[in-house]
Design a protein around this motif. Sequence first.
Motif, PDB file in Angstrom:
ATOM      1  N   THR A   1       0.827  -1.210   0.000  1.00  0.00           N
ATOM      2  CA  THR A   1       0.000   0.000   0.000  1.00  0.00           C
ATOM      3  C   THR A   1       0.861   1.259   0.000  1.00  0.00           C
ATOM      4  O   THR A   1       0.642   2.169  -0.800  1.00  0.00           O
ATOM      5  CB  THR A   1      -0.941   0.016   1.227  1.00  0.00           C
ATOM      6  OG1 THR A   1      -1.771  -1.141   1.173  1.00  0.00           O
ATOM      7  CG2 THR A   1      -1.800   1.267   1.257  1.00  0.00           C
ATOM      8  N   PHE A   2       1.851   1.303   0.880  1.00  0.00           N
ATOM      9  CA  PHE A   2       2.715   2.484   0.954  1.00  0.00           C
ATOM     10  C   PHE A   2       3.530   2.665  -0.312  1.00  0.00           C
ATOM     11  O   PHE A   2       3.798   3.788  -0.742  1.00  0.00           O
ATOM     12  CB  PHE A   2       3.644   2.403   2.162  1.00  0.00           C
ATOM     13  CG  PHE A   2       2.935   2.576   3.480  1.00  0.00           C
ATOM     14  CD1 PHE A   2       1.978   3.555   3.650  1.00  0.00           C
ATOM     15  CD2 PHE A   2       3.226   1.757   4.554  1.00  0.00           C
ATOM     16  CE1 PHE A   2       1.331   3.724   4.859  1.00  0.00           C
ATOM     17  CE2 PHE A   2       2.583   1.910   5.767  1.00  0.00           C
ATOM     18  CZ  PHE A   2       1.630   2.892   5.920  1.00  0.00           C
ATOM     19  N   THR A   3       3.920   1.574  -0.940  1.00  0.00           N
ATOM     20  CA  THR A   3       4.697   1.660  -2.176  1.00  0.00           C
ATOM     21  C   THR A   3       3.813   2.117  -3.339  1.00  0.00           C
ATOM     22  O   THR A   3       4.190   3.015  -4.093  1.00  0.00           O
ATOM     23  CB  THR A   3       5.335   0.295  -2.507  1.00  0.00           C
ATOM     24  OG1 THR A   3       6.154  -0.108  -1.419  1.00  0.00           O
ATOM     25  CG2 THR A   3       6.172   0.383  -3.761  1.00  0.00           C
ATOM     26  N   GLU A   4       2.640   1.507  -3.478  1.00  0.00           N
ATOM     27  CA  GLU A   4       1.776   1.812  -4.620  1.00  0.00           C
ATOM     28  C   GLU A   4       1.190   3.208  -4.578  1.00  0.00           C
ATOM     29  O   GLU A   4       0.988   3.825  -5.623  1.00  0.00           O
ATOM     30  CB  GLU A   4       0.669   0.776  -4.722  1.00  0.00           C
ATOM     31  CG  GLU A   4       1.171  -0.579  -5.166  1.00  0.00           C
ATOM     32  CD  GLU A   4       0.092  -1.646  -5.175  1.00  0.00           C
ATOM     33  OE1 GLU A   4      -1.079  -1.312  -4.929  1.00  0.00           O
ATOM     34  OE2 GLU A   4       0.439  -2.813  -5.426  1.00  0.00           O
TER      35      GLU A   4
ATOM     36  N   SER B   1       2.686   5.742  -3.334  1.00  0.00           N
ATOM     37  CA  SER B   1       3.856   6.633  -3.308  1.00  0.00           C
ATOM     38  C   SER B   1       4.038   7.350  -1.976  1.00  0.00           C
ATOM     39  O   SER B   1       4.682   8.387  -1.915  1.00  0.00           O
ATOM     40  CB  SER B   1       3.795   7.655  -4.454  1.00  0.00           C
ATOM     41  OG  SER B   1       3.782   6.991  -5.689  1.00  0.00           O
ATOM     42  N   SER B   2       3.456   6.811  -0.907  1.00  0.00           N
ATOM     43  CA  SER B   2       3.700   7.387   0.415  1.00  0.00           C
ATOM     44  C   SER B   2       5.149   7.149   0.824  1.00  0.00           C
ATOM     45  O   SER B   2       5.800   8.038   1.369  1.00  0.00           O
ATOM     46  CB  SER B   2       2.782   6.754   1.465  1.00  0.00           C
ATOM     47  OG  SER B   2       1.447   7.048   1.199  1.00  0.00           O
ATOM     48  N   LEU B   3       5.622   5.934   0.570  1.00  0.00           N
ATOM     49  CA  LEU B   3       7.004   5.574   0.884  1.00  0.00           C
ATOM     50  C   LEU B   3       7.595   4.840  -0.322  1.00  0.00           C
ATOM     51  O   LEU B   3       7.770   3.628  -0.312  1.00  0.00           O
ATOM     52  CB  LEU B   3       7.053   4.688   2.136  1.00  0.00           C
ATOM     53  CG  LEU B   3       6.535   5.317   3.424  1.00  0.00           C
ATOM     54  CD1 LEU B   3       6.419   4.280   4.527  1.00  0.00           C
ATOM     55  CD2 LEU B   3       7.443   6.454   3.867  1.00  0.00           C
ATOM     56  N   PRO B   4       7.897   5.582  -1.401  1.00  0.00           N
ATOM     57  CA  PRO B   4       8.418   4.919  -2.594  1.00  0.00           C
ATOM     58  C   PRO B   4       9.734   4.217  -2.291  1.00  0.00           C
ATOM     59  O   PRO B   4      10.566   4.718  -1.552  1.00  0.00           O
ATOM     60  CB  PRO B   4       8.611   6.063  -3.592  1.00  0.00           C
ATOM     61  CG  PRO B   4       8.632   7.309  -2.787  1.00  0.00           C
ATOM     62  CD  PRO B   4       7.860   7.024  -1.537  1.00  0.00           C
TER      63      PRO B   4
END
Length: 76
Positions: free
Chosen positions: A60-63, A65-68
């Motif tokens: 979720t964070f990756t998709e 872009s919260s935490l790329p």
Amino acid sequence: MRDHPPRPDERIIRSATGTRDEATRLVQMSEKERADIFKTKSSGKEIITREALFDVFVNTFTEDSSLPGLDVFMDG
């Protein structure tokens, strides 16, 4: 006196089921089903493993872009 056309929700029900009488009502859980769900939730057992939840959070964070790059960091 003029008949009014059926409301949009009535049209949808009739379109899907043929008549209003055939529309299925929402199914309510029985008292036993609700008690079983409460028992499972309150038992402290893991319903979903922590590893599975961890993977969901990383994705979720990756998709969004919260935490790329979090997924690359966690794999490395």
